[in-house]
Design a protein around this motif. Structure first.
Motif, PDB file in Angstrom:
ATOM      1  N   PRO A  19      -7.933   6.496  -7.991  1.00 26.69           N
ATOM      2  CA  PRO A  19      -7.512   5.099  -8.111  1.00 26.69           C
ATOM      3  C   PRO A  19      -8.252   4.201  -7.130  1.00 26.69           C
ATOM      4  O   PRO A  19      -8.908   4.668  -6.195  1.00 26.69           O
ATOM      5  CB  PRO A  19      -6.023   5.170  -7.751  1.00 26.69           C
ATOM      6  CG  PRO A  19      -5.933   6.285  -6.769  1.00 26.69           C
ATOM      7  CD  PRO A  19      -6.941   7.305  -7.238  1.00 26.69           C
ATOM      8  N   ALA A  20      -8.149   2.898  -7.361  1.00 27.13           N
ATOM      9  CA  ALA A  20      -8.632   1.936  -6.373  1.00 27.13           C
ATOM     10  C   ALA A  20      -7.715   2.019  -5.151  1.00 27.13           C
ATOM     11  O   ALA A  20      -6.545   2.384  -5.246  1.00 27.13           O
ATOM     12  CB  ALA A  20      -8.624   0.532  -6.952  1.00 27.13           C
ATOM     13  N   ALA A  21      -8.270   1.698  -3.991  1.00 24.25           N
ATOM     14  CA  ALA A  21      -7.485   1.775  -2.756  1.00 24.25           C
ATOM     15  C   ALA A  21      -6.626   0.526  -2.588  1.00 24.25           C
ATOM     16  O   ALA A  21      -7.079  -0.592  -2.841  1.00 24.25           O
ATOM     17  CB  ALA A  21      -8.408   1.934  -1.556  1.00 24.25           C
ATOM     18  N   LYS A  22      -5.396   0.737  -2.162  1.00 25.26           N
ATOM     19  CA  LYS A  22      -4.506  -0.365  -1.803  1.00 25.26           C
ATOM     20  C   LYS A  22      -4.575  -0.522  -0.290  1.00 25.26           C
ATOM     21  O   LYS A  22      -4.285   0.421   0.446  1.00 25.26           O
ATOM     22  CB  LYS A  22      -3.080  -0.061  -2.248  1.00 25.26           C
ATOM     23  CG  LYS A  22      -2.942   0.132  -3.748  1.00 25.26           C
ATOM     24  CD  LYS A  22      -1.531   0.542  -4.122  1.00 25.26           C
ATOM     25  CE  LYS A  22      -1.409   0.785  -5.626  1.00 25.26           C
ATOM     26  NZ  LYS A  22      -0.031   1.232  -5.998  1.00 25.26           N
TER      27      LYS A  22
ATOM     28  N   LEU B  85      -0.561  -3.710  13.246  1.00 25.26           N
ATOM     29  CA  LEU B  85      -0.466  -4.700  12.170  1.00 25.26           C
ATOM     30  C   LEU B  85      -0.870  -4.080  10.830  1.00 25.26           C
ATOM     31  O   LEU B  85      -0.284  -4.388   9.794  1.00 25.26           O
ATOM     32  CB  LEU B  85      -1.354  -5.901  12.471  1.00 25.26           C
ATOM     33  CG  LEU B  85      -0.843  -6.873  13.534  1.00 25.26           C
ATOM     34  CD1 LEU B  85      -1.943  -7.861  13.923  1.00 25.26           C
ATOM     35  CD2 LEU B  85       0.378  -7.634  13.034  1.00 25.26           C
ATOM     36  N   ALA B  86      -1.864  -3.187  10.856  1.00 22.83           N
ATOM     37  CA  ALA B  86      -2.345  -2.580   9.610  1.00 22.83           C
ATOM     38  C   ALA B  86      -1.361  -1.574   9.042  1.00 22.83           C
ATOM     39  O   ALA B  86      -1.224  -1.443   7.828  1.00 22.83           O
ATOM     40  CB  ALA B  86      -3.693  -1.907   9.842  1.00 22.83           C
ATOM     41  N   SER B  87      -0.660  -0.870   9.913  1.00 20.03           N
ATOM     42  CA  SER B  87       0.204   0.213   9.441  1.00 20.03           C
ATOM     43  C   SER B  87       1.683  -0.148   9.467  1.00 20.03           C
ATOM     44  O   SER B  87       2.539   0.709   9.318  1.00 20.03           O
ATOM     45  CB  SER B  87      -0.024   1.450  10.316  1.00 20.03           C
ATOM     46  OG  SER B  87       0.287   1.175  11.669  1.00 20.03           O
ATOM     47  N   ASN B  88       1.995  -1.440   9.612  1.00 20.11           N
ATOM     48  CA  ASN B  88       3.385  -1.844   9.845  1.00 20.11           C
ATOM     49  C   ASN B  88       4.317  -1.543   8.688  1.00 20.11           C
ATOM     50  O   ASN B  88       5.397  -1.015   8.863  1.00 20.11           O
ATOM     51  CB  ASN B  88       3.437  -3.334  10.196  1.00 20.11           C
ATOM     52  CG  ASN B  88       4.826  -3.785  10.579  1.00 20.11           C
ATOM     53  OD1 ASN B  88       5.574  -4.260   9.748  1.00 20.11           O
ATOM     54  ND2 ASN B  88       5.168  -3.613  11.852  1.00 20.11           N
ATOM     55  N   ASN B  89       3.928  -1.915   7.480  1.00 17.24           N
ATOM     56  CA  ASN B  89       4.793  -1.652   6.323  1.00 17.24           C
ATOM     57  C   ASN B  89       3.968  -1.658   5.045  1.00 17.24           C
ATOM     58  O   ASN B  89       2.746  -1.648   5.096  1.00 17.24           O
ATOM     59  CB  ASN B  89       5.945  -2.676   6.249  1.00 17.24           C
ATOM     60  CG  ASN B  89       5.449  -4.109   6.220  1.00 17.24           C
ATOM     61  OD1 ASN B  89       4.493  -4.418   5.523  1.00 17.24           O
ATOM     62  ND2 ASN B  89       6.095  -4.993   6.972  1.00 17.24           N
ATOM     63  N   SER B  90       4.623  -1.672   3.909  1.00 19.16           N
ATOM     64  CA  SER B  90       3.927  -1.451   2.643  1.00 19.16           C
ATOM     65  C   SER B  90       3.305  -2.707   2.032  1.00 19.16           C
ATOM     66  O   SER B  90       2.560  -2.606   1.070  1.00 19.16           O
ATOM     67  CB  SER B  90       4.896  -0.828   1.629  1.00 19.16           C
ATOM     68  OG  SER B  90       5.995  -1.695   1.403  1.00 19.16           O
TER      69      SER B  90
ATOM     70  N   ALA C  98      -8.282  -1.183   8.823  1.00 16.74           N
ATOM     71  CA  ALA C  98      -7.993  -1.207   7.390  1.00 16.74           C
ATOM     72  C   ALA C  98      -7.243   0.067   7.044  1.00 16.74           C
ATOM     73  O   ALA C  98      -7.778   1.175   7.210  1.00 16.74           O
ATOM     74  CB  ALA C  98      -9.285  -1.303   6.584  1.00 16.74           C
ATOM     75  N   ASP C  99      -6.009  -0.079   6.599  1.00 13.82           N
ATOM     76  CA  ASP C  99      -5.156   1.069   6.308  1.00 13.82           C
ATOM     77  C   ASP C  99      -5.042   1.248   4.795  1.00 13.82           C
ATOM     78  O   ASP C  99      -4.555   0.365   4.083  1.00 13.82           O
ATOM     79  CB  ASP C  99      -3.774   0.843   6.917  1.00 13.82           C
ATOM     80  CG  ASP C  99      -2.954   2.110   6.992  1.00 13.82           C
ATOM     81  OD1 ASP C  99      -3.021   2.772   8.031  1.00 13.82           O
ATOM     82  OD2 ASP C  99      -2.255   2.426   6.013  1.00 13.82           O
ATOM     83  N   ILE C 100      -5.518   2.407   4.297  1.00 15.51           N
ATOM     84  CA  ILE C 100      -5.411   2.708   2.870  1.00 15.51           C
ATOM     85  C   ILE C 100      -4.012   3.231   2.603  1.00 15.51           C
ATOM     86  O   ILE C 100      -3.656   4.320   3.052  1.00 15.51           O
ATOM     87  CB  ILE C 100      -6.476   3.724   2.442  1.00 15.51           C
ATOM     88  CG1 ILE C 100      -7.878   3.147   2.667  1.00 15.51           C
ATOM     89  CG2 ILE C 100      -6.306   4.099   0.974  1.00 15.51           C
ATOM     90  CD1 ILE C 100      -9.003   4.119   2.369  1.00 15.51           C
ATOM     91  N   GLN C 101      -3.233   2.465   1.865  1.00  8.25           N
ATOM     92  CA  GLN C 101      -1.804   2.745   1.772  1.00  8.25           C
ATOM     93  C   GLN C 101      -1.427   3.758   0.697  1.00  8.25           C
ATOM     94  O   GLN C 101      -0.308   4.272   0.706  1.00  8.25           O
ATOM     95  CB  GLN C 101      -1.046   1.437   1.530  1.00  8.25           C
ATOM     96  CG  GLN C 101      -1.190   0.459   2.697  1.00  8.25           C
ATOM     97  CD  GLN C 101      -0.403  -0.802   2.457  1.00  8.25           C
ATOM     98  OE1 GLN C 101      -0.509  -1.406   1.405  1.00  8.25           O
ATOM     99  NE2 GLN C 101       0.392  -1.189   3.428  1.00  8.25           N
ATOM    100  N   ASN C 102      -2.340   4.069  -0.207  1.00 11.00           N
ATOM    101  CA  ASN C 102      -1.973   5.010  -1.270  1.00 11.00           C
ATOM    102  C   ASN C 102      -2.554   6.404  -1.049  1.00 11.00           C
ATOM    103  O   ASN C 102      -2.697   7.184  -1.985  1.00 11.00           O
ATOM    104  CB  ASN C 102      -2.336   4.480  -2.658  1.00 11.00           C
ATOM    105  CG  ASN C 102      -3.758   3.977  -2.767  1.00 11.00           C
ATOM    106  OD1 ASN C 102      -4.369   3.577  -1.783  1.00 11.00           O
ATOM    107  ND2 ASN C 102      -4.286   3.963  -3.975  1.00 11.00           N
ATOM    108  N   LEU C 103      -2.862   6.753   0.207  1.00  7.66           N
ATOM    109  CA  LEU C 103      -3.308   8.110   0.490  1.00  7.66           C
ATOM    110  C   LEU C 103      -2.195   9.115   0.211  1.00  7.66           C
ATOM    111  O   LEU C 103      -2.419  10.162  -0.404  1.00  7.66           O
ATOM    112  CB  LEU C 103      -3.774   8.234   1.945  1.00  7.66           C
ATOM    113  CG  LEU C 103      -4.181   9.645   2.375  1.00  7.66           C
ATOM    114  CD1 LEU C 103      -5.409  10.109   1.618  1.00  7.66           C
ATOM    115  CD2 LEU C 103      -4.422   9.723   3.875  1.00  7.66           C
ATOM    116  N   ARG C 104      -0.983   8.815   0.658  1.00  8.80           N
ATOM    117  CA  ARG C 104       0.128   9.730   0.416  1.00  8.80           C
ATOM    118  C   ARG C 104       0.360   9.903  -1.084  1.00  8.80           C
ATOM    119  O   ARG C 104       0.668  11.009  -1.547  1.00  8.80           O
ATOM    120  CB  ARG C 104       1.393   9.210   1.101  1.00  8.80           C
ATOM    121  CG  ARG C 104       2.586  10.159   0.944  1.00  8.80           C
ATOM    122  CD  ARG C 104       3.803   9.642   1.679  1.00  8.80           C
ATOM    123  NE  ARG C 104       3.640   9.711   3.110  1.00  8.80           N
ATOM    124  CZ  ARG C 104       3.874  10.798   3.845  1.00  8.80           C
ATOM    125  NH1 ARG C 104       4.254  11.924   3.243  1.00  8.80           N
ATOM    126  NH2 ARG C 104       3.725  10.781   5.145  1.00  8.80           N
TER     127      ARG C 104
END
Length: 516
Positions: A150-153, A189-194, A53-59
């Motif tokens: 924020p909630a995690a994306k 697969l988790a970190s492939n794109n946005s 599970a990749d949290i995409q809004n960490l950056r």
């Protein structure tokens, strides 16, 4: 005394570690076993479903403010802590295993039902998909407007198959590490794109009766496909129940305010196991990732018939990486992430970081890691062990980094965050197995000698310890000059071919006469 790498010292340690794994046992994981204390010379073949599970809004959290000050780090750590607690609660409820939580990336494993039961793999994949959706739904509810959290994306990757479980970590920080295709494919697969959603490998898709896709990383599961898995898995827990329990847990076990102090260099003296939110570390330092290139393919090629050599190779390399980081360069290993080591290094005082020296020493540390890697592969090969076609990709950068542990008392995990942590990993990922890359911030702070070594592309091939030390010393870099002087004093003098140039001798330098 200057930090340095020594060929004879490395040989001695590598040979000792090969002795540790002269005899290796490979066992099948067939029931509930304690994997946290796997002996060094033992590995388990584990058939299971891996989920990342990749949290995409960490950056986004780290870049919420123009300057990377304490406020954005405090909010980011609270963001990660809250979401880690929520996901850990979910995994406990559905009887899955948390493997690791590395910054924004959480790796978990499903081994139940076991293969002795009917349709076991299909049911594991369905359970993983249902859990993935539960994670997405719960994390959408676990933000905190009052704290600007924020909630995690979330984007989730899932694969199924056979992996090797070995011991991960040293000195009291031991967890199972899973090597092989399913963990690697799920991570990619988790970190492939946005684009958010749940993504299955073709292997996992076929298990639950879905057609293969030419690009599975671009084919998220549909609402109906997820619903079918939820009905089949029947997890017995709802989003509302998890969120309610999570809020109650936060009330009873509050995260507390993050407070930072500096760690007086060298970082090898930092005891991460005692860190808490109120006792966290933060300062300017170098974040470095060194990843064994080609390791996943190497595992896949040897997992059936020669898993023993996989265990030997990984054990020797990781132990030597640890020694180089901690002993030779007095830096700090944060964790092993699969076949990759994450490390931090800093030079200076209790009050200030000497950024120029820190970058110089990080450059030589990167060279030392490559020298030890090359030497370990050579020594393993001389013993007749199969090491495949492996390389080492290294990336590093300089900036403010915070180190702490997340989670509740008794269940805390280490965490190092900062914009340059993400950038150092990105630089490493952009490298081939012969390359070392430096981030822009580290490059800007570096001596002219370091800038010349890396060039305007900020990347160099085949940078080993001798190459790094000699190149920097030749251009006046003080750290490298001190290390070279110390090596010359320690080594016996010999007369080279022209009988006019007297230099110290070492086995490494003998193989690199063009740099003398």
């Amino acid at each position: 005394m200057s930090k340095n790498w020594n060929h004879e010292r490395a040989v001695k340690h590598i040979d000792q570690k090969m002795d540790d794994v002269q005899t290796v046992s490979i066992k099948d994981y067939t029931r509930e076993m304690l994997l946290e204390s796997i002996p060094t010379n033992v590995a388990y073949r584990v058939d299971g479903v891996h989920m990342y599970a990749d949290i995409q809004n960490l950056r986004d959290m780290l870049e919420a403010t123009k300057a990377e000050g304490t406020d954005c780090h405090k909010r980011t750590l609270r963001f990660l802590d809250q979401h880690y607690r929520a996901v850990k609660r979910i995994l406990d409820k559905v009887d899955a295993r948390r493997v690791d939580f590395h910054s924004q990336r959480l790796h978990s494993l499903f081994t139940k039902p076991y293969n002795s039961e009917p349709d076991a793999e299909k049911r594991r994949v369905q359970r993983a998909v249902a859990t993935a959706q539960l994670i997405i739904d719960v994390l959408a509810e676990t933000g905190d407007n009052d704290e600007q959290i924020p909630a995690a994306k979330v984007r989730i990757g899932i694969d199924s198959g056979l992996a090797l479980a070995v011991n991960n970590g040293r000195n009291g920080y031991r967890e199972p590490l899973f090597l092989g295709d399913p963990a690697n494919h799920a991570a990619k697969l988790a970190s492939n794109n946005s684009t958010r959603g749940i993504y299955l490998s073709n292997a996992a898709r076929l298990v639950i009766g879905l057609e293969e896709k030419d690009s599975p990383e671009k084919a998220p599961l549909t609402v109906e496909e997820i619903k079918d898995c939820q009905e089949a898995a029947n997890l017995g827990v709802t989003t509302d129940e998890i969120v309610e329990e999570w809020r109650e847990d936060l009330k009873n076990n509050p995260i507390g305010g993050y407070q930072f102090t500096r760690q007086t260099p060298p970082l090898c003296n930092m005891d991460i196991s005692v860190l808490t939110p109120a006792n966290s570390k933060r300062q300017e330092m170098v974040s470095m990732y060194a990843d064994i290139d080609g390791f996943t393919s190497y595992v896949a090629e040897n997992i059936d018939d020669n898993a023993e050599d996989v265990v030997r190779t990984l054990h020797v390399l990781r132990a030597e990486f640890e020694r180089v980081v901690t002993s030779d360069f007095e830096a700090r290993r944060v964790r092993f992430i699969g076949d990759c080591i994450q490390a931090l290094t800093c030079d200076g005082t209790a009050h200030n970081t000497d950024e120029q020296k820190t970058v110089s020493e990080a450059t030589r540390l990167a060279g030392a890691l490559r020298s030890s890697f090359n030497l370990a592969i050579e020594r393993l090969g001389e013993k007749g062990y199969e090491t495949g076609d492996l390389g080492l990709a290294i990336g590093f950068d300089l900036g403010p980094i915070s180190i702490t542990r997340l989670g509740r008392h008794g269940d805390r995990i280490r965490c190092a965050i900062g914009r340059k942590v993400l950038e150092s990993e990105n630089r490493q990922c952009a490298c081939k197995g012969t390359e070392t890359a430096i981030g822009q911030a580290a490059y800007d702070a570096a001596t002219d000698a370091v800038k010349s070594l890396f060039g305007t592309g900020r990347k160099v091939a085949d940078l080993d310890y001798v190459e790094a030390t000699e190149a920097l010393a030749d251009k006046g870099d003080e750290s490298a000059k001190q290390a070279r002087s110390a090596a010359y004093v320690a080594a016996p003098a010999v007369i080279l071919a022209d009988e006019r140039d007297v230099r110290p001798y070492s086995a490494t330098m003998a193989r690199r006469p063009n740099r003398l």
